[in-house]
Enzyme design. Structure first.
Site, mmCIF file in Angstrom:
data_model
loop_
_atom_site.group_PDB
_atom_site.id
_atom_site.type_symbol
_atom_site.label_atom_id
_atom_site.label_comp_id
_atom_site.label_asym_id
_atom_site.label_seq_id
_atom_site.Cartn_x
_atom_site.Cartn_y
_atom_site.Cartn_z
ATOM 1 N N CYS B 33 0.678 -1.182 0.021
ATOM 2 C CA CYS B 33 0.009 -0.037 -0.037
ATOM 3 C C CYS B 33 0.790 1.213 -0.162
ATOM 4 C CB CYS B 33 -0.834 0.067 1.288
ATOM 5 S SG CYS B 33 -1.700 -1.542 1.424
ATOM 6 N N CYS B 102 -5.102 6.219 4.667
ATOM 7 C CA CYS B 102 -4.111 5.230 4.281
ATOM 8 C C CYS B 102 -2.955 5.505 5.094
ATOM 9 C CB CYS B 102 -3.818 5.546 2.842
ATOM 10 S SG CYS B 102 -2.988 6.931 2.278
#
Lengths: 392, 125
Positions: B33, B102
């Site tokens: 990610c 995130c």
């Protein structure tokens, strides 16, 4: 004062001063509508046709009727894909494209899939070159369109367009080429290279934004996607953006005259940049093709660190570039192009895109090359992924 | 895009590094990610005597890691467990909306390090 080095020309280019001078009058003094019958209209129409002739010349088209002005590369790509797919449903319902196209090709294709069309995304090799045998297998008698970019703006790889055209034409499919990144950097001849449709953008050749063109070979079956007053011979309605079109024409003329010298100069700068980074920084690598590469493009990945932190660090030193990182995109996914050439997600996150332009000099490149090792070292010291031997 | 405070922590991260023989380590995120964070803690008398971090990630990921070490240092374990993602973002003057989800992992990392410490302590009894 801090040096400022702009190495993000794929994201946006300055408008050439000569272009600005050419287009300015069309905002305030020569404001006629080319559809009007009076003197003002004739003046605008003549200026538009002069500009069209310059695009015709730049891309190697045969006739003025083959070039249609649009609002830019995105619209040209949408028009080519949807316009051909809809108009040729009697032949088939299949499009072939590649895994590394621009979003303005991929997303119209995905929209068509929702409408029931089949789309095949052909893979590329580790350098980003389209796999010709996969392409050949993908194209069938039902294929109406093969859409492949001339060169990829992110990793710079130039495609074997003529071979791709041969494959498409053997099955009577049309070839659309997104040449937005390539036009102005290399000679392109739609006739010689057997291209049926080709997208071009103005800003990528130092013209104003908001204007582009689609080349459509005479006899190509295509229908409009924007309806209205029937401008551009019915294929693209909407009052023509005359200042933009005049500017794009002037930019095309300049580009054609200067391309050879400028591309050679950029390629030398590019190679200096790639060598300077990859040879001085351990665990750094070139993404894309080593030789079949756009002259302005260097895409380098730095292991164990992330692209956005690199961009922020470079920005503090006055250097602008882009990255393949999810953190710099509107989605949370890293670049589909970098994933398509086989990079792992974390490798894609750590890739930087440098695109050179007219005003860049050797000093600019050297400034970057000198600044980069310390930036990489600092971020690697912060990263838990960095192997111990790189920390000394 | 970022506040001055975020940029300041990105430029000069506090408490960056590892703690050899840490009492607890929390690693959160995933390089896939684009964000991976390790928080190291040293505990004395139920307080965070020392805390350090290492982070792979964007500017926000590095700044939030740095900020959490400042917020948590010297706190009791109970107090530290109460530090939230929102507290970290607020202390930095806010984060861009897309980063709230995130890259704002530091509180999770701290909590994971404390849980690691408590687990090890339990096992040693």
């Amino acid at each position: 004062m801090m040096r400022r080095v702009y190495l993000d020309h794929a994201a946006g280019k300055p408008v050439d001063q000569r272009v600005l001078e050419a287009l300015n009058l069309f905002f305030s003094e020569r404001y006629g509508n080319p559809s009007s019958l009076h003197t003002w209209g004739n003046d605008a129409r003549k200026a538009m046709e002069d500009a069209r002739a310059k695009i015709v010349s730049l891309v190697g088209a045969k006739r003025a009727e083959e070039v249609f002005f649009t609002s830019g590369g995105t619209e040209s790509n949408n028009l080519a894909i949807k316009g051909v797919a809809y108009r040729n449903r009697d032949k088939g319902n299949h499009i072939v494209t590649t895994a590394i196209e621009h979003m303005s090709v991929i997303n119209p294709c995905k929209a068509l899939m929702k409408e029931g069309l089949d789309v095949t995304f052909v893979p590329v090799d580790k350098y980003g070159t389209v796999d010709l045998s996969s392409l050949e297998k993908a194209v069938t008698d039902k294929t109406t369109l093969v859409s492949v970019m001339y060169a990829n703006g992110e990793i710079g790889t130039i495609q074997p367009i003529r071979e791709i055209g041969d494959i498409a034409h053997r099955k009577r499919a049309l070839l659309h080429v997104d040449a937005v990144a390539a036009v102005g950097q290399m000679p392109i001849d739609v006739e010689r290279e057997n291209i049926d449709l080709m997208s071009v953008s103005s800003n990528d050749i130092y013209g104003p934004r908001g204007v582009g063109a689609l080349y459509v070979k005479t006899g190509t079956r295509i229908q409009p996607i924007i309806q209205g007053g029937g401008q551009e011979r019915g294929l693209r309605s909407g009052t023509e953006n005359i200042p933009g079109i005049v500017g794009m024409g002037k930019a095309a003329e300049i580009t054609q005259a200067e391309m050879k010298t400028e591309s050679r100069r950029l390629a030398l700068l590019r190679d200096r940049l790639i060598k300077g980074l990859t040879e001085n920084i351990p665990s750094s690598f070139l993404n894309g093709h080593p030789t079949q590469r756009l002259p302005d493009n260097a895409n380098v990945r730095f292991s164990y660190i992330e692209g956005e932190s690199l961009i922020l660090s470079l920005d503090m030193l006055g250097v602008a570039c882009s990255s393949g990182s999810a953190c710099t995109s509107k989605t949370l996914e890293p670049s589909h192009v970098l994933l398509a050439i086989g990079l792992r997600h974390e490798e894609a996150h750590g890739s930087l895109l440098f695109t050179l332009g007219k005003q860049n000099t050797e000093e600019d490149v050297d400034y970057l090359v000198n600044a980069m090792p310390d930036i990489v070292k600092r971020l690697r010291a912060i990263s838990p992924l960095t192997p111990k031997e790189l920390l000394t | 895009m970022y506040t001055d405070k975020v940029m300041e922590h990105f430029r000069n991260p506090r408490n960056m590094g590892e703690i050899p023989n840490a009492d607890g380590v929390g690693t959160v995120g995933n390089p896939v990610c684009g964000d991976l964070m390790s928080i190291y803690i040293k505990v004395k008398d139920n307080r965070l005597e020392d805390i350090k971090f290492k982070t792979f990630g964007c500017g926000a990921a590095i700044a939030t890691s740095s900020m959490i070490t400042e917020l948590a240092k010297g706190k009791t374990l109970e107090e530290a467990m109460k530090i939230s993602r929102g507290d970290v973002a607020d202390s930095l003057g806010g984060l861009p909306p897309i980063k709230m989800h995130c890259s704002n992992l530091a509180a999770d990392g701290l909590h994971a390090a404390i849980q690691d410490y408590l687990k090890k302590k339990g096992a040693n009894k």
